[in-house]
Design a protein around this motif. Structure first.
Motif, PDB file in Angstrom:
ATOM      1  N   GLN A  52       0.880  -1.123   0.000  1.00 17.08           N
ATOM      2  CA  GLN A  52       0.063  -0.051   0.046  1.00 17.08           C
ATOM      3  C   GLN A  52       0.976   1.221   0.011  1.00 17.08           C
ATOM      4  O   GLN A  52       1.968   1.224   0.452  1.00 17.08           O
ATOM      5  N   PRO A  53       0.483   2.410  -0.519  1.00 14.66           N
ATOM      6  CA  PRO A  53       0.901   3.490  -0.355  1.00 14.66           C
ATOM      7  C   PRO A  53       1.211   3.789   0.821  1.00 14.66           C
ATOM      8  O   PRO A  53      -0.045   3.566   1.659  1.00 14.66           O
ATOM      9  N   LEU A  54       1.918   4.822   1.348  1.00 11.69           N
ATOM     10  CA  LEU A  54       1.907   5.446   2.682  1.00 11.69           C
ATOM     11  C   LEU A  54       1.895   6.794   2.492  1.00 11.69           C
ATOM     12  O   LEU A  54       2.315   7.443   1.623  1.00 11.69           O
ATOM     13  N   ILE A  55       1.454   7.551   3.640  1.00  3.86           N
ATOM     14  CA  ILE A  55       1.018   8.948   3.556  1.00  3.86           C
ATOM     15  C   ILE A  55       1.888   9.469   5.036  1.00  3.86           C
ATOM     16  O   ILE A  55       1.852   8.929   6.079  1.00  3.86           O
ATOM     17  N   LEU A  56       2.882  10.427   4.572  1.00  2.00           N
ATOM     18  CA  LEU A  56       3.640  11.201   5.530  1.00  2.00           C
ATOM     19  C   LEU A  56       2.866  12.370   5.799  1.00  2.00           C
ATOM     20  O   LEU A  56       2.686  13.222   5.135  1.00  2.00           O
ATOM     21  N   ALA A  57       2.549  12.580   7.299  1.00  2.00           N
ATOM     22  CA  ALA A  57       2.040  13.750   7.791  1.00  2.00           C
ATOM     23  C   ALA A  57       3.198  14.374   8.608  1.00  2.00           C
ATOM     24  O   ALA A  57       3.926  13.921   9.331  1.00  2.00           O
ATOM     25  N   LEU A  58       3.122  15.661   8.444  1.00  2.00           N
ATOM     26  CA  LEU A  58       4.283  16.666   8.986  1.00  2.00           C
ATOM     27  C   LEU A  58       3.275  17.750   9.569  1.00  2.00           C
ATOM     28  O   LEU A  58       2.484  18.348   9.087  1.00  2.00           O
ATOM     29  N   ASP A  59       3.791  17.999  11.044  1.00  2.00           N
ATOM     30  CA  ASP A  59       3.340  19.049  11.715  1.00  2.00           C
ATOM     31  C   ASP A  59       4.603  20.044  12.042  1.00  2.00           C
ATOM     32  O   ASP A  59       5.194  19.689  12.816  1.00  2.00           O
ATOM     33  N   ILE A  60       4.430  21.066  11.258  1.00  2.00           N
ATOM     34  CA  ILE A  60       5.630  21.986  11.574  1.00  2.00           C
ATOM     35  C   ILE A  60       5.015  23.119  12.355  1.00  2.00           C
ATOM     36  O   ILE A  60       4.629  24.092  12.033  1.00  2.00           O
ATOM     37  N   GLY A  61       5.188  23.039  13.901  1.00  2.00           N
ATOM     38  CA  GLY A  61       4.649  23.955  14.869  1.00  2.00           C
ATOM     39  C   GLY A  61       5.637  24.753  15.366  1.00  2.00           C
ATOM     40  O   GLY A  61       6.736  25.017  15.019  1.00  2.00           O
ATOM     41  N   THR A  62       5.135  25.638  16.245  1.00  2.25           N
ATOM     42  CA  THR A  62       6.172  26.673  17.054  1.00  2.25           C
ATOM     43  C   THR A  62       7.079  25.731  17.703  1.00  2.25           C
ATOM     44  O   THR A  62       8.266  26.346  17.969  1.00  2.25           O
ATOM     45  N   SER A  63       6.735  24.749  18.495  1.00  2.00           N
ATOM     46  CA  SER A  63       7.617  24.225  19.554  1.00  2.00           C
ATOM     47  C   SER A  63       8.134  23.013  19.213  1.00  2.00           C
ATOM     48  O   SER A  63       9.066  22.468  19.754  1.00  2.00           O
ATOM     49  N   SER A  64       7.742  22.525  17.961  1.00  2.00           N
ATOM     50  CA  SER A  64       8.222  21.028  17.764  1.00  2.00           C
ATOM     51  C   SER A  64       7.693  20.915  16.166  1.00  2.00           C
ATOM     52  O   SER A  64       6.885  21.660  15.567  1.00  2.00           O
ATOM     53  N   VAL A  65       8.524  19.864  15.759  1.00  2.43           N
ATOM     54  CA  VAL A  65       8.559  19.109  14.006  1.00  2.43           C
ATOM     55  C   VAL A  65       7.875  18.014  14.558  1.00  2.43           C
ATOM     56  O   VAL A  65       8.576  17.142  15.114  1.00  2.43           O
ATOM     57  N   ARG A  66       6.799  17.415  14.202  1.00  2.00           N
ATOM     58  CA  ARG A  66       6.327  16.124  14.431  1.00  2.00           C
ATOM     59  C   ARG A  66       6.046  15.580  12.763  1.00  2.00           C
ATOM     60  O   ARG A  66       5.422  15.906  12.174  1.00  2.00           O
ATOM     61  N   ALA A  67       6.370  14.270  12.864  1.00  2.91           N
ATOM     62  CA  ALA A  67       6.124  13.514  11.547  1.00  2.91           C
ATOM     63  C   ALA A  67       5.561  12.161  11.948  1.00  2.91           C
ATOM     64  O   ALA A  67       5.793  11.580  12.968  1.00  2.91           O
ATOM     65  N   ALA A  68       4.431  11.491  11.159  1.00  3.45           N
ATOM     66  CA  ALA A  68       4.001  10.402  11.268  1.00  3.45           C
ATOM     67  C   ALA A  68       3.732   9.748   9.877  1.00  3.45           C
ATOM     68  O   ALA A  68       3.292  10.429   8.878  1.00  3.45           O
ATOM     69  N   ASP A  96      12.421  43.124  19.944  1.00  2.16           N
ATOM     70  CA  ASP A  96      11.046  44.276  19.846  1.00  2.16           C
ATOM     71  C   ASP A  96      10.130  43.093  20.343  1.00  2.16           C
ATOM     72  O   ASP A  96       8.905  43.369  20.208  1.00  2.16           O
ATOM     73  N   GLY A  97      10.260  41.859  21.097  1.00  2.00           N
ATOM     74  CA  GLY A  97       9.218  41.087  21.467  1.00  2.00           C
ATOM     75  C   GLY A  97       9.037  39.991  20.504  1.00  2.00           C
ATOM     76  O   GLY A  97       8.156  39.118  20.819  1.00  2.00           O
ATOM     77  N   GLY A  98       9.426  40.045  19.112  1.00  2.00           N
ATOM     78  CA  GLY A  98       8.784  38.982  18.304  1.00  2.00           C
ATOM     79  C   GLY A  98       9.673  37.660  18.461  1.00  2.00           C
ATOM     80  O   GLY A  98      10.520  37.345  19.444  1.00  2.00           O
ATOM     81  N   SER A  99       9.316  36.653  17.671  1.00  2.00           N
ATOM     82  CA  SER A  99       9.857  35.530  17.663  1.00  2.00           C
ATOM     83  C   SER A  99      10.347  34.989  16.442  1.00  2.00           C
ATOM     84  O   SER A  99       9.797  35.158  15.478  1.00  2.00           O
ATOM     85  N   GLU A 100      11.552  34.302  16.525  1.00  2.00           N
ATOM     86  CA  GLU A 100      11.990  33.768  15.135  1.00  2.00           C
ATOM     87  C   GLU A 100      12.317  32.247  15.281  1.00  2.00           C
ATOM     88  O   GLU A 100      12.821  31.720  16.438  1.00  2.00           O
ATOM     89  N   ILE A 101      12.638  31.858  14.207  1.00  2.00           N
ATOM     90  CA  ILE A 101      12.884  30.197  14.129  1.00  2.00           C
ATOM     91  C   ILE A 101      13.909  30.537  12.640  1.00  2.00           C
ATOM     92  O   ILE A 101      13.644  31.105  11.809  1.00  2.00           O
ATOM     93  N   ASP A 102      15.119  29.760  13.036  1.00  2.00           N
ATOM     94  CA  ASP A 102      15.983  29.786  12.071  1.00  2.00           C
ATOM     95  C   ASP A 102      15.792  28.789  10.784  1.00  2.00           C
ATOM     96  O   ASP A 102      15.286  27.488  10.991  1.00  2.00           O
ATOM     97  N   ALA A 103      15.900  29.498   9.842  1.00  2.00           N
ATOM     98  CA  ALA A 103      15.298  28.770   8.372  1.00  2.00           C
ATOM     99  C   ALA A 103      15.823  27.380   8.117  1.00  2.00           C
ATOM    100  O   ALA A 103      15.510  26.384   7.956  1.00  2.00           O
ATOM    101  N   ASP A 104      17.426  27.730   8.376  1.00  2.00           N
ATOM    102  CA  ASP A 104      18.120  26.323   8.054  1.00  2.00           C
ATOM    103  C   ASP A 104      17.827  25.280   8.940  1.00  2.00           C
ATOM    104  O   ASP A 104      17.775  24.090   8.740  1.00  2.00           O
ATOM    105  N   GLU A 105      17.611  25.684  10.417  1.00  2.00           N
ATOM    106  CA  GLU A 105      17.553  24.629  11.298  1.00  2.00           C
ATOM    107  C   GLU A 105      15.909  24.180  11.097  1.00  2.00           C
ATOM    108  O   GLU A 105      15.780  22.912  11.251  1.00  2.00           O
ATOM    109  N   ALA A 106      15.032  24.859  10.676  1.00  2.00           N
ATOM    110  CA  ALA A 106      13.787  24.140  10.362  1.00  2.00           C
ATOM    111  C   ALA A 106      13.669  23.474   9.285  1.00  2.00           C
ATOM    112  O   ALA A 106      13.098  22.162   9.572  1.00  2.00           O
TER     113      ALA A 106
END
Length: 70
Positions: A2-18, A43-53
């Protein structure tokens, strides 16, 4: 096979995959969660490093492929 489906959740505090099969049932042991932290700017904003993501998504995906190998 069967084909498989990869689900990604790219969230603020974590990356999850199933992986799911064609009937939307979770593949056993095919789950990854990679924690991450945000950088708070002066200035109180939040950033995520793109390469790290991108590296976290690639790593989570790699864990899914690895669980399928015999």
């Amino acid at each position: 096979k069967q084909p498989l489906i990869l689900a990604l959740d790219i969230g603020t505090s974590s990356v999850r995959a199933a992986l799911y099969d064609g009937e939307a049932k979770a593949v056993p042991r095919a789950f990854a969660k990679i924690e991450r932290t945000l950088t708070i700017t002066a200035d109180g904003g939040s950033e995520i490093d793109a390469d790290e993501a991108v590296a976290q998504v690639t790593s989570a995906r790699g864990e899914q492929v690895g669980c399928l190998e015999p």
